[in-house]
Design an enzyme around this catalytic site. Structure first.
Site, PDB file in Angstrom:
ATOM      1  CB  CYS A  85      -1.561   5.647   0.428  1.00 19.33           C
ATOM      2  SG  CYS A  85      -0.086   4.598   0.474  1.00 19.33           S
ATOM      3  CG  HIS A 138      -0.801   3.896  -3.647  1.00 18.27           C
ATOM      4  ND1 HIS A 138      -0.488   5.086  -3.034  1.00 18.27           N
ATOM      5  CD2 HIS A 138      -2.045   4.044  -4.140  1.00 18.27           C
ATOM      6  CE1 HIS A 138      -1.515   5.916  -3.159  1.00 18.27           C
ATOM      7  NE2 HIS A 138      -2.474   5.302  -3.821  1.00 18.27           N
ATOM      8  CG  HIS A 154      -5.728   6.950  -3.660  1.00 14.05           C
ATOM      9  ND1 HIS A 154      -4.658   7.007  -4.501  1.00 14.05           N
ATOM     10  CD2 HIS A 154      -6.774   7.469  -4.356  1.00 14.05           C
ATOM     11  CE1 HIS A 154      -5.024   7.523  -5.667  1.00 14.05           C
ATOM     12  NE2 HIS A 154      -6.310   7.812  -5.593  1.00 14.05           N
TER      13      HIS A 154
END
Length: 183
Positions: A85, A138, A154
């Site tokens: 990510c 993340h 992502h």
């Protein structure tokens, strides 16, 4: 009569086989990725400019990130062979001379924190996806805000580089904060 039945039997066998043989292999996992051809990507860029839209820096960064759609997940990856990510955003922003840290929890310290209601294209969304983790792990890039729905690109460990919605229960629950790194 026997000749007719033999001929019919031969035709049925021929049509059902079609000259192919089924080969089986023992592959642990099969994945299919659909990606736009370079010609389609060029046409999409042409259509955008034909509409007399001026592309912003955020648009350029988003377009770069979208070229990685379908790329498999790879921890620490920063290429078409695999992306994580933060690697996806690190590469997309860096290609347009915007420097970001390489790791998501450090990336979360950059830019200006904004309310989720104020999010626009090019902003960053941060998440805690680990049940035991205490820090951000993340990150995603906002690609569109339409009808109060925030869509972001992502890289997930299960599906690779994809576009998701913040309305999805998992991402909504894991959401921590949004930041703006572009002016």
């Amino acid at each position: 009569m026997i000749r007719k039945l033999s001929l019919l039997f031969f035709i049925v066998i021929s049509l059902s086989n079609c000259g192919t043989t089924k080969r089986t292999t023992n592959t642990p996992k099969r994945s299919v990725n659909v990606k736009a051809s370079p010609k389609q990507e060029k046409e999409n860029k042409t259509i955008r400019t034909k509409n007399n839209k001026t592309l912003t820096k955020a648009d350029h960064i988003i377009n770069t990130a979208l070229t990685y759609s379908g790329v498999r997940y790879k921890y620490g990856g920063t290429s078409k062979k695999g992306m994580d990510c933060s690697g996806l955003l690190y590469v997309a922003f860096n290609e347009h001379s915007v420097s970001l840290p390489r790791v998501s929890y450090v990336m979360a310290e950059k830019g200006k924190r904004i309310r989720v209601q104020d999010v626009t294209k090019g902003d960053l969304l941060f998440f805690k996806t680990s049940k035991t983790g205490r820090r951000i792990n993340h990150v995603g890039l906002v690609v569109a805000v339409e009808n109060n729905t925030i869509k972001f690109i992502h890289s997930t460990s299960s599906r690779g580089v994809i576009v998701s919605s913040l309305r999805e229960g998992y991402w909504n629950h894991a959401f921590v904060k949004a930041t703006r790194v572009l002016n």
